[in-house]
Design a protein around this motif. Sequence first.
Motif, PDB file in Angstrom:
ATOM      1  N   LYS A 255       0.664  -1.417   0.039  1.00 50.91           N
ATOM      2  CA  LYS A 255       0.075  -0.019  -0.074  1.00 50.91           C
ATOM      3  C   LYS A 255       0.740   1.325   0.048  1.00 50.91           C
ATOM      4  O   LYS A 255       0.281   2.169  -0.178  1.00 50.91           O
ATOM      5  CB  LYS A 255      -0.926   0.040   1.302  1.00 50.91           C
ATOM      6  CG  LYS A 255      -2.216  -0.970   1.063  1.00 50.91           C
ATOM      7  CD  LYS A 255      -3.230  -1.116   2.137  1.00 50.91           C
ATOM      8  CE  LYS A 255      -4.214  -1.956   2.322  1.00 50.91           C
ATOM      9  NZ  LYS A 255      -5.245  -1.782   3.282  1.00 50.91           N
ATOM     10  N   PRO A 259       1.892   2.726  -7.997  1.00 49.87           N
ATOM     11  CA  PRO A 259       1.471   1.822  -9.213  1.00 49.87           C
ATOM     12  C   PRO A 259       2.890   1.478 -10.174  1.00 49.87           C
ATOM     13  O   PRO A 259       3.526   2.308 -10.337  1.00 49.87           O
ATOM     14  CB  PRO A 259       0.538   2.885  -9.993  1.00 49.87           C
ATOM     15  CG  PRO A 259       0.014   3.734  -8.887  1.00 49.87           C
ATOM     16  CD  PRO A 259       1.296   3.905  -7.980  1.00 49.87           C
ATOM     17  N   ASN A 276      -4.347 -11.307   0.190  1.00 48.66           N
ATOM     18  CA  ASN A 276      -5.321 -10.757  -0.787  1.00 48.66           C
ATOM     19  C   ASN A 276      -4.749 -10.365  -2.266  1.00 48.66           C
ATOM     20  O   ASN A 276      -3.887  -9.351  -2.133  1.00 48.66           O
ATOM     21  CB  ASN A 276      -6.469  -9.839  -0.502  1.00 48.66           C
ATOM     22  CG  ASN A 276      -7.429  -9.510  -1.355  1.00 48.66           C
ATOM     23  OD1 ASN A 276      -7.476 -10.110  -2.494  1.00 48.66           O
ATOM     24  ND2 ASN A 276      -8.393  -8.479  -1.181  1.00 48.66           N
ATOM     25  N   MET A 278      -5.794  -9.118  -4.702  1.00 54.65           N
ATOM     26  CA  MET A 278      -6.321  -8.011  -5.220  1.00 54.65           C
ATOM     27  C   MET A 278      -5.520  -6.925  -4.938  1.00 54.65           C
ATOM     28  O   MET A 278      -5.601  -5.840  -5.398  1.00 54.65           O
ATOM     29  CB  MET A 278      -8.079  -7.833  -4.730  1.00 54.65           C
ATOM     30  CG  MET A 278      -8.888  -8.798  -5.421  1.00 54.65           C
ATOM     31  SD  MET A 278      -8.779  -8.804  -7.409  1.00 54.65           S
ATOM     32  CE  MET A 278      -9.346  -7.373  -7.494  1.00 54.65           C
ATOM     33  N   LEU A 279      -4.672  -6.736  -3.554  1.00 55.32           N
ATOM     34  CA  LEU A 279      -3.853  -5.566  -3.253  1.00 55.32           C
ATOM     35  C   LEU A 279      -2.855  -5.426  -4.523  1.00 55.32           C
ATOM     36  O   LEU A 279      -2.554  -4.206  -4.593  1.00 55.32           O
ATOM     37  CB  LEU A 279      -3.196  -5.935  -2.046  1.00 55.32           C
ATOM     38  CG  LEU A 279      -3.779  -5.894  -0.792  1.00 55.32           C
ATOM     39  CD1 LEU A 279      -2.951  -6.691   0.406  1.00 55.32           C
ATOM     40  CD2 LEU A 279      -4.486  -4.637  -0.505  1.00 55.32           C
ATOM     41  N   THR A 281      -3.489  -6.677  -7.866  1.00 53.10           N
ATOM     42  CA  THR A 281      -4.113  -6.451  -8.999  1.00 53.10           C
ATOM     43  C   THR A 281      -4.594  -5.045  -9.214  1.00 53.10           C
ATOM     44  O   THR A 281      -4.745  -4.386 -10.220  1.00 53.10           O
ATOM     45  CB  THR A 281      -5.384  -7.484  -9.177  1.00 53.10           C
ATOM     46  OG1 THR A 281      -4.854  -8.702  -9.145  1.00 53.10           O
ATOM     47  CG2 THR A 281      -6.240  -7.448 -10.271  1.00 53.10           C
ATOM     48  N   THR A 282      -5.097  -4.489  -8.266  1.00 61.08           N
ATOM     49  CA  THR A 282      -6.093  -3.168  -8.213  1.00 61.08           C
ATOM     50  C   THR A 282      -4.975  -1.879  -8.301  1.00 61.08           C
ATOM     51  O   THR A 282      -5.088  -1.014  -8.434  1.00 61.08           O
ATOM     52  CB  THR A 282      -6.896  -3.142  -7.147  1.00 61.08           C
ATOM     53  OG1 THR A 282      -6.224  -3.217  -5.962  1.00 61.08           O
ATOM     54  CG2 THR A 282      -8.142  -4.067  -7.321  1.00 61.08           C
ATOM     55  N   SER A 283      -3.618  -2.255  -7.840  1.00 54.10           N
ATOM     56  CA  SER A 283      -2.774  -1.386  -7.672  1.00 54.10           C
ATOM     57  C   SER A 283      -1.567  -1.181  -8.876  1.00 54.10           C
ATOM     58  O   SER A 283      -1.028  -0.298  -9.026  1.00 54.10           O
ATOM     59  CB  SER A 283      -1.963  -1.404  -6.338  1.00 54.10           C
ATOM     60  OG  SER A 283      -1.097  -2.681  -6.145  1.00 54.10           O
TER      61      SER A 283
END
Length: 350
Positions: A255, A259, A276, A278-279, A281-283
Amino acid sequence: MKAVVYYDTKDVRVEEVEEPKVQDGLVKVKVAWTGICGTDLHEYLGGPIFIPGDEPNPITGQERPVVMGHEFSGVIEELGEGVEGLNVGDKVCVNPALTNNLHPNPLYDFYKEGTFIGLGCDGAFADYVVVPKENIVKLQDSTSLKIGALVEPTAVALQAIRESEMEFAESVAIYGAGPIGLVTVLAARAAGARDIFVFDLSDERLEKAKEFGATHTLNSGKEDPIEFIHQYYPDGVDRTFEVAGVPITLEQSIKSTRPRGMVTIVSIFEKAIDFNPMLLTTSGVRISSTLGYEPDIFEATVKMIESGQIDPSPMITSEIELDEIIDKGFNTLIEDKSQAKILVKLSGEE
């Protein structure tokens, strides 16, 4: 001779063992100093991890018990038949990585089934150790053997910089200010980092990180490290190093990275964690990992230390005798976070 022998979790004994004999292509080293590694602590508290479990190690064929110790230096005591380019009395440190040498890329072999002297076979918490000649790296006569025992952990950090794909003038965050975290600060400085953020729960370790060159430090038990970084870099830093080995710091590492930035995992996790994906995938943040080092990194580490380009010596916080390794070594490192690197004295030659 006396040695530190690993039997099982929290079953490590100082006892008499047979002195190793040199064979063809091998080198007998009289050990001067051996550092206690975080890996040793993981083995002590939650192992066997890299030490053989129920089966012999596939590279060495050795079973437990195993003499521990893989961060060490010493003096050549005896040369096996066929060993050239080395002499009795040479100061040396030892690259403890062992592989089957089947692939042209040494890291391919290492990650396939590689191991370390002192984990997969008998190591250097002992008066003498016998190692392959290829693993010997000579030191200059003027180089302190105490510093020679710091080459291995420093090489871990330099390899981590390579795995992170860090470029000059990038920003860096390091989660964990233990010994590897500290030398990662040194390595990032040497690689030209612009800003180096270091996070830990110990104020004493954070002070040590400043000594090593951290530009920003924060006790992450008292303040949010992600918010702290975003004050300086709203999108996150370029490269983050996870050197703590706990679930929360992995999440925080991701976090606090921009990117398409890189998180490099340098720590050892004793147990599986919930994660997870997705931490990522989404960043767009990427993850790399590292455990050891390539031979050229290990050799470069020696040259950088001997040239004065990097100096890991402030990492040494205590020196102890072999008989004291459990109480004043392992247990002290577990309980006293002001400690960084504890060296165990064998011959004590400098």
